[in-house]
Every structure is written in structure tokens, then in C-alpha cells.
Design a protein around this motif. Structure first.
Motif, short mmCIF file in Angstrom:
data_model
loop_
_atom_site.label_atom_id
_atom_site.label_comp_id
_atom_site.label_asym_id
_atom_site.label_seq_id
_atom_site.Cartn_x
_atom_site.Cartn_y
_atom_site.Cartn_z
N THR A 61 0.84 -1.20 0.00
CA THR A 61 0.00 0.00 0.00
C THR A 61 0.88 1.25 0.00
O THR A 61 0.47 2.30 0.46
CB THR A 61 -0.95 -0.01 1.21
OG1 THR A 61 -0.18 -0.25 2.40
CG2 THR A 61 -2.02 -1.07 1.10
N ASP A 112 -5.20 -1.64 6.36
CA ASP A 112 -6.17 -0.58 6.04
C ASP A 112 -7.56 -1.19 5.87
O ASP A 112 -7.96 -1.56 4.77
CB ASP A 112 -5.75 0.13 4.75
CG ASP A 112 -4.50 0.94 4.93
OD1 ASP A 112 -4.57 2.00 5.57
OD2 ASP A 112 -3.42 0.51 4.45
N ARG A 170 -8.46 11.60 -1.99
CA ARG A 170 -8.74 10.96 -0.71
C ARG A 170 -9.99 11.50 -0.04
O ARG A 170 -10.30 11.07 1.06
CB ARG A 170 -7.52 11.03 0.19
CG ARG A 170 -6.33 10.33 -0.45
CD ARG A 170 -5.21 10.05 0.52
NE ARG A 170 -5.48 8.87 1.31
CZ ARG A 170 -4.55 8.25 2.05
NH1 ARG A 170 -3.32 8.71 2.07
NH2 ARG A 170 -4.87 7.19 2.76
N LYS A 209 -6.42 9.15 11.45
CA LYS A 209 -5.42 9.70 10.53
C LYS A 209 -6.04 10.78 9.67
O LYS A 209 -7.27 10.82 9.56
CB LYS A 209 -4.84 8.57 9.67
CG LYS A 209 -5.82 7.93 8.69
CD LYS A 209 -5.22 6.69 8.07
CE LYS A 209 -6.05 6.19 6.90
NZ LYS A 209 -5.60 4.95 6.34
N HIS A 210 -5.27 11.63 9.06
CA HIS A 210 -3.81 11.75 9.09
C HIS A 210 -3.54 13.05 9.82
O HIS A 210 -3.95 14.11 9.32
CB HIS A 210 -3.22 11.80 7.68
CG HIS A 210 -3.63 10.61 6.83
ND1 HIS A 210 -4.82 10.54 6.15
CD2 HIS A 210 -2.98 9.45 6.56
CE1 HIS A 210 -4.88 9.39 5.48
NE2 HIS A 210 -3.79 8.72 5.71
N MET A 253 -2.24 8.26 13.41
CA MET A 253 -1.20 8.24 12.37
C MET A 253 -0.91 9.70 12.01
O MET A 253 -1.85 10.49 11.86
CB MET A 253 -1.70 7.49 11.13
CG MET A 253 -0.65 7.35 10.03
SD MET A 253 -1.32 6.60 8.51
CE MET A 253 -1.65 4.92 9.08
N PHE A 256 1.69 12.86 5.72
CA PHE A 256 2.76 13.12 4.76
C PHE A 256 3.06 14.61 4.59
O PHE A 256 4.17 14.98 4.25
CB PHE A 256 2.36 12.59 3.38
CG PHE A 256 2.31 11.09 3.26
CD1 PHE A 256 3.42 10.32 3.55
CD2 PHE A 256 1.16 10.45 2.80
CE1 PHE A 256 3.39 8.94 3.39
CE2 PHE A 256 1.12 9.07 2.64
CZ PHE A 256 2.23 8.32 2.94
N ASP A 288 3.13 7.88 8.86
CA ASP A 288 2.57 7.32 7.64
C ASP A 288 3.72 6.63 6.90
O ASP A 288 4.89 6.75 7.28
CB ASP A 288 1.87 8.38 6.80
CG ASP A 288 0.83 7.74 5.88
OD1 ASP A 288 0.87 6.50 5.68
OD2 ASP A 288 -0.02 8.45 5.32
N GLU A 497 -5.80 7.21 -2.64
CA GLU A 497 -4.47 7.80 -2.47
C GLU A 497 -3.81 8.03 -3.83
O GLU A 497 -3.88 7.18 -4.72
CB GLU A 497 -3.58 6.89 -1.60
CG GLU A 497 -2.27 7.58 -1.27
CD GLU A 497 -1.35 6.73 -0.39
OE1 GLU A 497 -1.81 5.74 0.19
OE2 GLU A 497 -0.15 7.10 -0.30
C1 NOJ Z 1 -0.28 5.42 3.23
C2 NOJ Z 1 -1.60 6.06 3.53
O1 NOJ Z 1 -1.49 7.47 3.51
C3 NOJ Z 1 -2.19 5.63 4.85
O2 NOJ Z 1 -3.48 6.17 4.96
C4 NOJ Z 1 -2.21 4.15 4.96
O3 NOJ Z 1 -2.80 3.74 6.16
C5 NOJ Z 1 -0.79 3.64 4.86
N1 NOJ Z 1 -0.22 4.02 3.57
C6 NOJ Z 1 -0.70 2.12 5.02
O4 NOJ Z 1 -1.25 1.49 3.95
#
Ligand code: NOJ
Length: 746
Positions: A61, A112, A170, A209-210, A253, A256, A288, A497
Motif C-alpha cells: 500500500t 487498512d 482521498r 489519521k492523518h 497516524m 505526509f 505514515d 491515495e
Molecule cells: C499510506 C496512507 O497514507 C495511509 O493512509 C495508509 O494507512 C498507509 N499508507 C498504510 O497502507
């Protein structure tokens, strides 16, 4: 009136409650002692191992770093958690490796699980459209039950990022644009995932998150910079995070993006001052994917060594697939750049959750193949997915009451590139399965009507390419039917994403197909399937009915068929504003007035307006139709003035004046007319979803307290100021039916 409860019973209940709280406190003391004992045995390498998370090999992912020593590292106690390993058998196998380590500390398995695990539920934005908190909590709980039976301890959800920008792919994962609705949904999701508490085998850890402000990426481009005022941060973007923390979320979490020049992963302000400080969060924060090392690309750290130092100092406890902690933390401690106390605190936070999950008592209690088989095939879960899907479908248009379809309809032409797609009904962030079956629109209609209605089909075109070769067949098919049902939109891989779009049109030639079908003169119902608000001005004007179906999950087609035939009366409301054009973005209902507001559409000179289109959106936040009609009347406020410690009671009458039973979302908005920091012209402060039989009425009551009237002053203090408030009640943010005002006095 409530029955009178005997005093002795009240005392007993209180004693019971106290002893529950005391028991919890006692358990916590026991856990802290166990952590002390374990920590005393751990080497620095083993401690750092707890802060290191790797991805499994079967699912990626994010950008995977080649790592041939992964299992060796687990055996050495150099890994605290794995993501992307799932299933009772696989998690058992990997856990067995962890138990070969010196201290036998079990791993946490995370995935996820965003909208369902084995049973796919509607995408989160669709669920948010239900405005039904019980349904949303149930969806999260079923996902947790299935995931927990499949070896998982942790989901990277809920995503609570507010977003006002549908270009950002997203938006599909969140609850839309509003901090109030978003906060209630965040809480419902945390409760759903964590159920009756960690340690139960149907509860998994939530990961909020995030953190923070990821949804405000400039220009809607994923991972992009965020630059916003403190006011905007505290008023709009932080409330759902706070609500989730208050709901007891086990983990957070970080994100980025950078926020005002500091990457969130390296932000002490976000993680230490706000989350762990002001909000008293006792869980742990995971980075993340690779966001620790990405601080180098941000230009914040010179190398991974520095990035690891900034992240641990700022309060990022676990490094997701970044290798920065495992490679650098020991040296940082030896070089006296990082105090071991910071590492100890992070390790304690991780171990605390392992104890609370019960993993030290039985590391395999979630990895039970027999339970997995039983839970993953529980038929109740599909029924729940169908119910939630029905509640998520928004009726945007219904000219001449073309819907619901009459039970005597003889033939339906089912057209469009998404009409027979089951796979796209998954939406982004769905857990992949072999032989997965999702019910397409066509299949759902077949299930509903069998041979009693003639169903014909033509694809017409594909989602993205420009060929119109299939138009003639589609038009011919439409001509020979009583009614056309067209399924168009985005494919499931166009939102999520890294799926930002600069154009929000319905891709390819799909709207041209609508134009060609329109020429047949047949009643045309459009099912718009997407992970974000799309722009479809031609369809909006020319279709007879439009159902915005998002991506509805496993039971999509059955839910859509129920809505088309009126076996479920649509009740959803948009949780996000739909623009007329990309140029209006960011567009949201809770905007400020400006010094030059447009009062009259014919008078926009020197006004805050566009010269080429109205300011208003295509569809407003809170909008959504029903097959029945409702009236709202008799607004009453029990007193014209309220003191800061008082409460106001607001009532109104809701009546179902149409021919179908149905639910209406009664929405209460407030406007603080004059304040020391200007306030939005409308803010959602309460709502109720009320179900009424045809002809039935009900009094709806809201209570306004100080909290609903408060805001952040110029120094970011949460205050209430005396003054006049406008109160608005309606069935959409742009459809206020009842208005009044009241005064807040000292
Ligand atoms: C990146 C994503 O931004 C995040 O939401 C996700 O949980 C992680 N990857 C793990 O897959």
C-alpha cells in the motif's frame, strides 16, 4: 415522564459504576507494572524494534523497500508490528516467528480496513452521506469483527481529514467538509472499531489519521504542502481528531504533508503539544508510510539519521516501513542526540496496547482459523452492508417523480460502462480477495425483477476512452425500453491515495452518451458512481432523475435496485459541496460573508463574485431529496435570551406530506452575527434524522448550549461572546425553511 428509580438502586448503580472505573484503574496499574518488568529486560535494540513496522509481502500500500532480512529481523526482536499481513494462517505463521525472539514479544498486525474487510461497505464518504451515526458505527463494527477474526489487531482508520477539495482523491475516505458532522462520524467509527474495548476478540485498535490537515493539500494534489491559519486548523481541521481522541482511539497516524513549514511527522506542536499534551492522548502515534524518511525530501532533514531524530523527538512513536528508526535510533542515543527517555516513552506506549489487546496472554487469540471461517461467511454482514448502502444513496433530482419506478414497468434499458461492473463497486481502499463478488447494478436489478421486467443492456462506451462506437447500440436499446437507467462515473481506481484529478468531469465520452440517450425522449435515470463530487452539468440539466451512488460495496446492486423501485426511500444528504466548475474550489457551505457579499445575482459589480458563473454550487452541503415531501413549521425558541450557563430549547414540527414513508434530516445552523473574530454565515450545530410514515408529524427538539456558541478568539482561546445569533433550520444548507434569532447575554 421517566419512571422514578429507588434511591437504593441509584446507589447500587453508582457503586457498580465506580467499581468498574476502579477495576479499569487497577488493570492499568497492573499493566504499567508488567511494562516496567519487561522494559527492565529489554536491550536498546529490542526497544527500538518495538518502534519499527514493516510491510508484509503479499500486499503493498506504498512504495516498498526491498528487504530480505525481514523475517530474520522479527526473530531478533527488531520488529514491533507488521502491516499488510492478514488471515488467521498468515498472521499465526508470522507471530510464531516473533515468538522465537528472546523476549517473545508478540507483533501487532495492522491493515487498512477502511470500509469493510471481507464484506465491503460503501466508501466512507458515501456512508457519511447517510447522516446515520448508528449505521456508520455498525459498519465499522462489522469490519472490526471480520478483521479481528482474520488475525488483525489494528486498522488504519478512521480517516477523519476534513476536505473541501474534491480534486483530492482521498475525499472518498473521509466524512466530507464539515467539522461538526465529521466529529460525530469520527466518534462513531472509533466506537465501532473498538467496540466494548481492546481485549475483546471483536475489537481492533482504531488509528485516527492523518494528523493533521492532510485534506488541505494545496490545489488538491496529494501529499502537497499545507499552509493554513491557526484559526482554520483549530476550527475546521482539528475537531474530528479531538472527537476521536476523546472517544478513546488507541492510536493516531501522522501525515505526509508539511503544515506551515514543518512536516507533520516532525511536528512537536501537533504530536507532543496538542495530541499528547493538551488532549492527554495515551496511545501511540505511527508515522505514515515512510513519512519519517520523507522529511529529507521535504528539505527538513539532511538525511535519515536527522529525520529519525526529528520524528522521535516530535512524538512519532512508530516508523511505518521507513527503516529510519531501526537504522538510526541506536546511534542517535549513543551520539547523545536522542535521550533514551524518549524511546522508553514510545516503547511503553506500544507495549501498553499489546497488553491491552491481550497479546501477551495469548498471541494467537486473533488468529483462529475456525472463527475466521465462521465470521467471514456470516450472512448478517451482507444484509447490514445492503442497509448501509441504501442509506448512502443521494437522490439529486427527480423530475416529474419519475422515481420510484412503477412495479408495472415492462422494460428497462440498463446502459453505461458501470452498469455491469461489480469490481468498481468496491471503491478505493478495499481489501482484495480472490473470487470476490460484488453485486453490479444490472445483477441487482435482475435479482429484484427476475423475469417480470424485460432488462436489456448496452455498454455504450468505456469509462475513459473516446470511442463512441457503442453509442448506436445503446440508443437502439434505449428506444425499445420504457425507461433508461444509465450507470456512469469514475472507475474505482480514479479516487483514493495519489488519485488527484485536475478535471472533475465525468471522464471520457460518458456525458456525450447521456446526450445521445436524451434524444430518444425516454425517461432517463442516471446512477452516478464516483469517489468524489464530480461535475456533470449536462446530466444535471437533462436527466430526469439522478441518484448519486458513490461506490456502495458488496451489496451495491441490490441496494440500488431497492432504491429504484422504492423499496427504500432515499434519505441521504451530501456531506460535501458539489462545485459547478473546478474554478470554484475550494467551495464549502460554512464560508464567511466578506465585506462585499452578493445579495442580488443581478448586481455583482464590485462584489465578491465570479463574472462567469454564480458563487453557488451545483449541489449544496446537506442537500438530498426523498420520494416523499416534508414540511417544517412552528419554530419555537423557549426564550429570546440565553445566559452563558443556560440552555435554549428549540422546537419545530416536521410533517411527512407526501405518499411514502421516509426519513428527513432536519438541520440546525447558527450564525454569530458580530464577533471579535468573524464567523461563518452558517455553521451546522445539530441535526436529527427522523423517520415518518406518510401523513405523520413529529415535534423535533434541539438544545443549544454554550458549546455551540463558542469559538476561538484572536489568541486561540475558546470563548463565548455576548451578542445576537441567527438560528436557521432547514433540509439543506441552501434550503433554510425556518429562521429566528436569540441573544446571548452575560
Ligand atoms: C499510506 C496512507 O497514507 C495511509 O493512509 C495508509 O494507512 C498507509 N499508507 C498504510 O497502507
Amino acid at each position: 415522564m421517566l419512571p422514578k428509580i429507588p434511591f437504593t438502586l441509584v446507589c447500587l448503580l453508582l457503586v457498580g459504576q465506580l467499581s468498574f472505573a476502579q477495576q479499569k484503574a487497577k488493570d492499568n496499574v497492573v499493566i504499567e507494572k508488567k511494562i516496567d518488568a519487561l522494559m527492565a529486560k529489554m536491550t536498546i535494540e529490542e526497544k527500538i524494534g518495538q518502534l519499527n513496522q514493516y510491510t508484509g509481502d503479499r500486499l503493498a500500500t506504498g512504495p516498498v523497500t526491498a528487504n530480505s532480512t525481514k523475517f530474520q529481523d522479527i526473530k531478533m526482536g527488531r520488529v514491533g508490528s507488521m502491516l499488510n499481513v492478514r488471515g488467521a494462517a498468515d498472521t499465526r505463521m508470522v507471530q510464531e516467528i516473533a515468538l522465537q525472539s528472546r523476549l517473545k514479544i508478540p507483533l501487532i498486525f495492522g491493515l487498512d480496513v477502511i470500509h469493510g474487510y471481507r464484506t465491503h461497505f460503501p466508501i466512507p464518504l458515501a456512508e457519511a452521506a447517510s447522516w446515520d451515526l448508528d449505521a456508520i458505527e455498525l459498519s465499522a463494527h462489522i469490519a472490526a469483527t471480520e478483521a479481528a477474526a482474520s488475525g488483525l489487531h489494528w486498522t488504519f482508520a478512521p480517516m477523519v481529514d476534513i476536505s473541501r477539495d474534491p480534486r483530492w482523491g482521498r475525499v472518498m475516505e473521509g466524512a466530507g467538509e464539515d467539522p461538526y458532522l465529521g466529529s460525530l462520524i469520527a466518534r462513531a467509527r472509533v466506537h465501532g472499531f473498538q467496540g466494548n474495548g481492546l481485549g475483546n476478540t471483536d475489537a481492533i485498535m482504531a488509528c485516527v489519521k492523518h494528523f493533521a490537515a492532510y485534506g488541505a493539500a494545496i490545489a488538491g494534489r496529494d501529499y502537497n504542502t499545507v499552509d493554513m491559519s491557526e484559526h482554520m486548523l483549530w476550527e475546521t481541521y482539528l475537531p474530528p481528531f479531538k472527537a476521536a481522541a476523546d472517544a478513546g482511539a488507541a492510536t493516531f497516524m501522522n501525515s505526509f504533508n508539511e503544515l506551515n513549514g514543518i512536516p507533520a511527522t516532525g511536528s512537536s506542536y501537533l504530536q507532543r503539544d496538542i495530541l499528547k499534551g493538551k488532549w492527554g492522548f495515551t496511545g501511540f502515534v505511527v508515522s505514515d508510510w515512510g513519512s519519517v524518511r520523507e522529511m529529507v525530501a521535504h528539505g527538513f532533514a539532511r538525511n535519515n539519521y536527522e529525520a529519525a531524530k526529528y520524528a522521535i523527538t516530535a512524538g512519532s512513536d512508530m516508523d511505518m516501513e521507513g527503516h529510519a528508526y531501526i537504522d538510526n535510533l541506536k546511534k542517535l542515543v549513543n551520539d547523545k542526540k536522542v535521550d533514551i527517555a524518549l524511546i522508553d516513552d514510545a516503547v511503553r506506549r506500544v507495549l501498553r496496547k499489546k497488553f491491552e489487546l491481550g497479546l501477551f496472554d495469548d498471541p494467537f487469540r486473533f488468529s483462529d482459523a475456525a472463527r475466521e471461517t465462521k465470521v467471514l461467511s456470516d450472512p448478517k454482514n451482507k444484509i447490514a452492508a445492503r442497509t448501509v448502502a441504501e442509506k448512502s444513496i443521494v437522490l439529486l433530482k427527480n423530475q416529474n417523480q419519475v422515481l420510484p419506478l412503477s412495479k408495472t414497468t415492462k422494460s428497462i434499458a440498463v446502459i453505461g460502462p458501470l452498469a455491469k461492473s461489480g469490481d468498481d463497486m468496491k471503491g478505493g481502499w478495499a481489501v482484495p480477495w480472490e473470487n470476490d463478488h460484488l453485486v453490479s447494478l444490472y445483477e441487482g436489478l435482475m435479482n429484484k425483477v427476475g423475469n417480470s421486467v424485460k432488462l436489456t443492456y448496452a455498454q455504450g462506451c468505456s469509462i475513459t476512452d473516446s470511442s463512441k462506437a457503442g453509442f448506436a447500440e445503446a440508443v437502439e436499446t434505449a428506444r425499445n425500453a420504457d425507461v433508461i437507467v444509465v450507470a456512469i462515473g469514475e472507475s474505482a481506481y480514479m479516487a483514493g491515495e495519489a488519485k488527484s484529478r485536475a478535471n472533475l468531469n465525468v471522464p471520457g465520452v460518458q456525458e456525450e452518451l447521456i446526450k445521445a440517450l436524451k434524444a430518444t425522449g425516454k425517461p432517463m435515470i442516471v446512477m452516478m458512481m464516483a469517489g468524489r463530487p464530480l461535475i456533470f452539468n449536462y446530466t444535471a440539466q437533462n436527466a430526469d432523475a439522478i441518484l448519486y451512488t458513490w461506490w456502495l460495496g458488496t451489496e451495491a446492486g441490490n441496494a440500488m435496485a431497492n432504491v429504484l423501485f422504492g423499496d427504500y426511500n432515499p434519505s441521504a444528504k451530501l456531506p460535501i459541496t458539489f462545485p459547478r466548475a473546478e474554478g470554484q474550489i475550494p467551495i464549502f457551505y460554512n464560508a464567511k460573508n466578506t465585506g462585499r457579499p452578493v445579495k442580488d445575482l443581478n448586481d455583482i459589480v464590485y462584489k465578491s463574485a465570479y463574472i462567469d458563473m454564480p458563487n453557488s454550487p451545483a449541489y449544496a452541503f446537506g442537500y438530498g431529496l426523498s420520494y416523499t415531501t416534508f414540511t417544517l413549521t412552528d419554530l419555537k425558541i423557549n426564550q429570546p435570551k440565553m445566559t452563558k450557563d443556560g440552555k435554549l430549547q428549540v422546537t419545530c414540527m416536521l410533517k411527512n406530506t407526501g405518499n411514502y414513508a421516509g426519513a428527513q434530516v432536519v438541520q440546525l445552523y447558527l450564525h454569530d452575527l458580530v464577533a471579535s473574530v468573524t464567523r461563518p454565515v452558517k455553521e451546522l450545530k445539530d441535526f436529527q434524522k427522523v423517520f415518518l410514515q406518510a401523513g405523520e408529524s413529529k415535534e423535533v427538539t434541539f438544545v443549544i448550549d454554550k458549546e455551540k456558541l463558542s469559538f476561538y478568539d484572536s489568541k486561540l482561546n475558546w470563548i463565548t461572546e455576548p451578542g445576537e445569533f441567527k438560528l436557521m433550520i432547514g433540509d439543506a444548507s441552501d434550503h433554510i425553511v425556518l429562521e429566528s434569532s436569540f441573544e446571548l447575554i452575560d
